[in-house]
Enzyme design. Structure first.
Site, PDB file in Angstrom:
ATOM      1  N   SER A 210     -22.072  39.242  35.222  1.00 53.27           N
ATOM      2  CA  SER A 210     -22.116  38.781  36.614  1.00 53.27           C
ATOM      3  C   SER A 210     -23.513  38.266  36.949  1.00 53.27           C
ATOM      4  O   SER A 210     -23.983  37.317  36.333  1.00 53.27           O
ATOM      5  CB  SER A 210     -21.675  39.914  37.544  1.00 53.27           C
ATOM      6  OG  SER A 210     -21.428  39.444  38.853  1.00 53.27           O
ATOM      7  N   GLU A 329     -10.584  37.544  37.517  1.00 56.88           N
ATOM      8  CA  GLU A 329     -11.856  37.925  38.127  1.00 56.88           C
ATOM      9  C   GLU A 329     -11.690  38.499  39.536  1.00 56.88           C
ATOM     10  O   GLU A 329     -12.230  39.553  39.871  1.00 56.88           O
ATOM     11  CB  GLU A 329     -12.787  36.707  38.197  1.00 56.88           C
ATOM     12  CG  GLU A 329     -13.232  36.154  36.858  1.00 56.88           C
ATOM     13  CD  GLU A 329     -14.407  36.895  36.257  1.00 56.88           C
ATOM     14  OE1 GLU A 329     -14.936  37.820  36.910  1.00 56.88           O
ATOM     15  OE2 GLU A 329     -14.793  36.553  35.128  1.00 56.88           O
ATOM     16  N   HIS A 429     -12.995  41.256  37.102  1.00 49.73           N
ATOM     17  CA  HIS A 429     -14.454  41.238  37.009  1.00 49.73           C
ATOM     18  C   HIS A 429     -14.946  42.649  36.692  1.00 49.73           C
ATOM     19  O   HIS A 429     -14.480  43.616  37.282  1.00 49.73           O
ATOM     20  CB  HIS A 429     -15.011  40.776  38.360  1.00 49.73           C
ATOM     21  CG  HIS A 429     -16.452  40.417  38.363  1.00 49.73           C
ATOM     22  ND1 HIS A 429     -16.939  39.284  37.757  1.00 49.73           N
ATOM     23  CD2 HIS A 429     -17.532  41.027  38.944  1.00 49.73           C
ATOM     24  CE1 HIS A 429     -18.246  39.207  37.963  1.00 49.73           C
ATOM     25  NE2 HIS A 429     -18.632  40.258  38.665  1.00 49.73           N
TER      26      HIS A 429
END
Length: 516
Positions: A210, A329, A429
């Site tokens: 990220s 995600e 994610h």
């Protein structure tokens, strides 16, 4: 030697040991390593030498909003057996302080002749939050699995690392990228010291998830970082463009107003306790809305071009790079059981997709395209597919295609492995963190620990370690003809252009990098 003599020696040894306290006995076995600044003491844990809280820079409190200072030499032995504080932030951390420039090392051995690949991990949190003081990023399993040296790094975040004051006072010329300069200082420490921990300073891989991936993408265009790392893996994290100085100044104004600090009252700002600066992070972003954004700034000082605009940064063309995203995600950001999704239907689908997009396309048109292409998909499935493809995935596509056009060595992967403990989350994610570190059973992991999870984790760890060791992946490089992509799952496999229809759909319009 007679039996009596042997018994006398053994008895003497027992007496000597009995005279030592348990901590003293343990300390005698603790590993000691000489760095350029001084000696550090770590611990032996499960066949590894582990050093937590190794200082690479001085306390930043006295240099708030300025470039970091390298660690000063010390005498004696510095204890490196416990994590040091994380940067102050709104997220909950065990300990926080402006004195946060520390790194952690897991190594199979401290022989400088070993020259093991070095894997340096940079945490996520969108430049504002996060820490490597996290069970998910414990480096023990990865170091053991791959016979590598694993390093994790903390640095300054949010206002402490990215509050852009350069246009207001020349003393703070580096303020907009102080957090990036911390990371560059950490990499210099690795270059100068990691051999003593068994690592090869000429073979350093950066990997980050990220915001960590975004920080790596930014460093690939930062001249001061050139030569400090030799491979890169970005995990669901991209930085196509940085914040411009005008918008960054507008954010600074909003933050100062929220603090009640007048423009130019720098003595007050510098004297404020860090807790008050954290409270100021509730300021509303004047460009994006929501919480104020902090991130790297095109300051024409340390960052003189955008990371991946108008092309891939030439200084990084020789660096092998692997880019990856997860299949779902946005299932991490938008709760499948929350009100947005729980009351989703065909009538409100477009309206609920709209605020999640980073592409200025008609959401009604997007929904119509998905329904025509995938007539058996539910509204929920289209919602997550469209928000992932129009928000979290485009930056990776842009970066991979830019590198492919430049001929830079590039590989792409996608994580399709779905949560076994929270199946409604799909492959969200952050699921790649425990898979790549092997921390499947750690607090915060949603992978599960069954055979499928272990197979997916082994595949990812093998791929990452192999890339660190050789600078090549085990599948074909990414090019504009095939777009070969490794799909990590319980049974991993290579597919060409696995989401090609969505890639083309969203490539019709420019991607707007948040914060730029």
């Amino acid at each position: 030697m007679s039996g009596a003599d042997r018994r006398s020696i053994i008895a003497g040894g027992v007496t000597l040991l009995a005279g030592l306290s348990a901590p003293a006995m343990a300390r005698r076995a603790d590993p000691l390593v000489d760095t350029r600044a001084g000696r550090v003491r770590g611990r032996r844990e499960g066949g590894l030498l582990v050093f937590r809280g190794v200082r690479y820079g001085e306390d930043t409190a006295s240099r708030r909003f300025r470039a970091p200072e390298p660690v000063r030499p010390w005498t004696g032995v510095a204890d490196a057996t416990a994590f040091a504080p994380s940067c102050p932030q709104r997220a909950r951390q065990v300990a926080m302080s402006e004195d946060c420039l520390f790194l952690n090392i897991w190594t199979p051995g401290a022989d400088s002749r070993a020259k093991r690949p070095v894997m340096v991990y940079i945490h996520g949190g969108a430049y504002s939050n996060g820490s490597v003081v996290d069970p998910l990023t414990d480096g023990a399993r990865l170091a053991t699995h791959g016979d590598v040296v694993v390093v994790t790094v903390n640095h300054r975040l949010n206002a402490f690392g990215y509050l852009y004051l350069a246009r207001k006072d020349a003393r703070f010329a580096d303020s907009g990228n102080a957090g990036q300069l911390d990371l560059i200082l950490a990499l210099r420490w690795v270059r100068d010291n990691i051999a003593a921990f068994g690592g090869d300073p000429a073979n350093v891989l950066l990997f980050g998830q990220s915001g960590g991936g975004a920080k790596i993408a930014t460093m690939m265009a930062t001249p001061a970082a050139d030569g400090l790392f030799h491979r890169a893996i970005t995990m669901s994290g991209q930085q196509v463009t940085a914040s411009g100085p005008i918008n960054a100044t507008r954010r600074t104004d909003a933050y100062l107003a929220n603090l009640g600090v007048a423009d130019g009252d720098w003595d007050r700002l510098l004297a404020m306790p860090w807790q008050r600066l954290v409270e100021g992070l509730t300021a509303e972003d004047p460009i994006l809305g929501g919480g104020v954004y902090f991130g790297p700034v095109l300051d024409m000082r340390s960052l003189t071009r955008h990371p991946f605009w108008p092309d891939a940064p030439p200084q990084a063309h020789r660096i092998p790079m692997m880019l990856g995203n997860t299949h779902d995600e946005t299932r991490a950001f938008i709760d499948p059981k929350g009100p947005v999704v729980a009351t989703l239907d065909w009538r409100n689908l477009a309206a609920r997709i709209a605020p999640e997009l980073r592409m200025d396309l008609s959401p009604e048109w997007i929904v119509a395209q998905y329904r025509a292409q995938f007539p058996d998909w539910s509204a929920e499935r289209i919602f997550y597919a469209a928000t992932t493809a129009g928000r979290s995935w485009p930056g990776q596509v842009i970066e991979a295609e830019a590198r492919a056009r430049s001929g830079a060595p590039t590989w792409v992967y996608q994580v399709d492995f779905t949560s076994r403990t929270n199946p409604e989350r799909g492959a969200p994610h952050t699921i790649d963190i425990p898979l790549s570190f092997g921390t499947l059973g750690a607090e915060g992991s949603i992978t599960g620990t069954d055979g499928d999870a272990q197979a997916a984790s082994r595949a990812m760890m093998d791929a990452f370690v192999g890339f660190a060791r050789t600078g090549r992946a085990a599948w074909p490089p990414y090019d504009l003809d095939r777009r070969a992509t490794m799909i990590f799952d319980a049974q991993s496999m290579v597919q060409n252009d696995p989401r090609g229809w969505e890639r083309v759909l969203f490539a019709r319009v420019p991607y707007v990098q948040p914060g730029s």
